[in-house]
Design a protein around this motif. Structure first.
Motif, mmCIF file in Angstrom:
data_model
loop_
_atom_site.group_PDB
_atom_site.id
_atom_site.type_symbol
_atom_site.label_atom_id
_atom_site.label_comp_id
_atom_site.label_asym_id
_atom_site.label_seq_id
_atom_site.Cartn_x
_atom_site.Cartn_y
_atom_site.Cartn_z
ATOM 1 N N PHE A 53 0.838 -1.202 0.000
ATOM 2 C CA PHE A 53 0.000 0.000 0.000
ATOM 3 C C PHE A 53 0.874 1.255 0.000
ATOM 4 C CE2 PHE A 53 -3.417 -2.817 1.737
ATOM 5 C CZ PHE A 53 -4.339 -2.582 0.731
ATOM 6 N N LEU A 84 1.686 1.839 -3.497
ATOM 7 C CA LEU A 84 0.536 2.216 -4.319
ATOM 8 C C LEU A 84 0.064 3.646 -4.066
ATOM 9 C CD1 LEU A 84 -1.665 -1.018 -4.042
ATOM 10 C CD2 LEU A 84 -0.572 -0.152 -6.120
ATOM 11 N N ILE A 85 0.176 4.100 -2.826
ATOM 12 C CA ILE A 85 -0.379 5.408 -2.458
ATOM 13 C C ILE A 85 0.565 6.519 -2.898
ATOM 14 C CG2 ILE A 85 -1.122 6.883 -0.544
ATOM 15 C CD1 ILE A 85 -1.706 4.222 0.998
ATOM 16 N N ASN A 105 -6.386 6.991 -4.106
ATOM 17 C CA ASN A 105 -5.423 7.074 -3.007
ATOM 18 C C ASN A 105 -6.121 6.985 -1.652
ATOM 19 O OD1 ASN A 105 -2.808 7.317 -4.232
ATOM 20 N ND2 ASN A 105 -3.376 9.365 -4.915
ATOM 21 N N TRP A 118 -6.952 3.387 -0.941
ATOM 22 C CA TRP A 118 -5.788 2.626 -0.481
ATOM 23 C C TRP A 118 -5.463 2.960 0.971
ATOM 24 C CZ3 TRP A 118 -6.049 -0.937 -3.612
ATOM 25 C CH2 TRP A 118 -5.872 -0.849 -4.984
#
Length: 286
Positions: A23, A26-27, A206, A209
């Motif tokens: 995460f 990903l963020i 975002n 996530w």
């Protein structure tokens, strides 16, 4: 909860812990924003759970306990911020393997701060973790981003060790969910002044996530771990949780094609092996 359910719970907890770095990758936000958002969503989830269980938030929280909670929250905030910086700079594998050094720091703190007796085997485990870290280190040049990322990850492990030691005191005063709820609330308050991101500019993805990171990788993983400990002994739980870097590296390889080198895998294997051995040794029958 049956033993089979407890084993499933602790494995899910380890997987969720392993997803933390995913995460973080990903963020698209700063480490302080990710930390504040994670803490906020975790606090909401834990508070909702406590309300469902009719657990009061304020019971047993006196001045001394609040000071301990605040100290632990400060360490947790620094741990999370430095871990997410490590993910952004060095990648998921480097971040999780550097963080896995925290048992070595616990040993050092127990010996030199708490003055606990530390045996020969503990020093050998510390040596193995150190050797593992040296193998994991991409280079000894601080111009190398991966090396800088490992430095942040080791700092993350150090502050997590301090957080763990502080939690040993608070665990005797408050229920686990109550302590975690307070600590996440305090982490949110501590990190908010350092957030420079525009919340409205993060976008729905975002925020999704961040919400998943807070609810699942923090609130749910904590609940699963605590629940499994009502059936499993600490040895079994600790050995499974030690697999967190393995899950994280596997997810990073599948999702981001971040493949660790053979040297890094060897170093990681030595570190994880030392942690597993530590768990087996500490709880071996006399």
């Amino acid at each position: 909860m049956t033993r089979k359910q407890a084993l499933l719970s602790i494995h899910l907890s380890a997987i969720l812990f392993g997803l933390t770095g995913i995460f973080g990758e990903l963020i698209h936000a700063s480490a302080s924003m990710i930390t504040a958002g994670r803490a906020g969503f975790a606090c909401l989830a834990l508070y909702a759970f406590m309300r469902w269980q009719n657990q009061p938030l304020m019971r047993g929280v006196d001045g001394r306990t609040f000071l301990l909670l605040a100290s632990a929250a400060l360490m947790l905030a620094v741990h999370w911020v430095t871990f997410f910086i490590a993910v952004k700079v060095g990648g998921v594998a480097i971040a999780t393997l550097g963080f896995a050094s925290f048992p070595a720091f616990i040993t050092l703190f127990e010996r030199f701060v708490l003055k606990d007796a530390v045996g020969t085997e503990e020093w050998l485990i510390l040596l193995l973790v150190t050797v593992g870290l040296l193998l994991v280190t991409p280079s000894f040049d601080f111009k190398d981003e991966a090396t800088v990322g490992l430095g942040w990850a080791v700092l993350s492990g150090l502050t997590f060790a301090l957080f763990t030691l502080l939690n040993r005191v608070t665990s005797s005063r408050l229920a686990a969910e109550q302590a975690a709820c307070w600590q996440n609330l305090l982490v949110l308050l501590l990190t908010l002044p350092f957030v420079t991101d525009d919340p409205a500019g993060l976008g729905a993805m975002n925020w999704m996530w961040i919400a998943m990171l807070g609810v699942f990788c923090t609130g749910l993983s904590h609940y699963l771990m605590v629940g499994s400990l009502s059936v499993l002994n600490a040895r079994s739980a600790g050995i499974i949780i030690a697999l967190e870097p393995v899950y994280a590296i596997a997810f990073a390889a599948l999702l981001f094609a971040q493949y660790p080198s053979v040297r890094m895998l060897l170093g990681g294997a030595i570190m994880v092996g030392a942690i597993v051995w530590s768990g087996l040794r500490k709880h071996a029958p006399a």
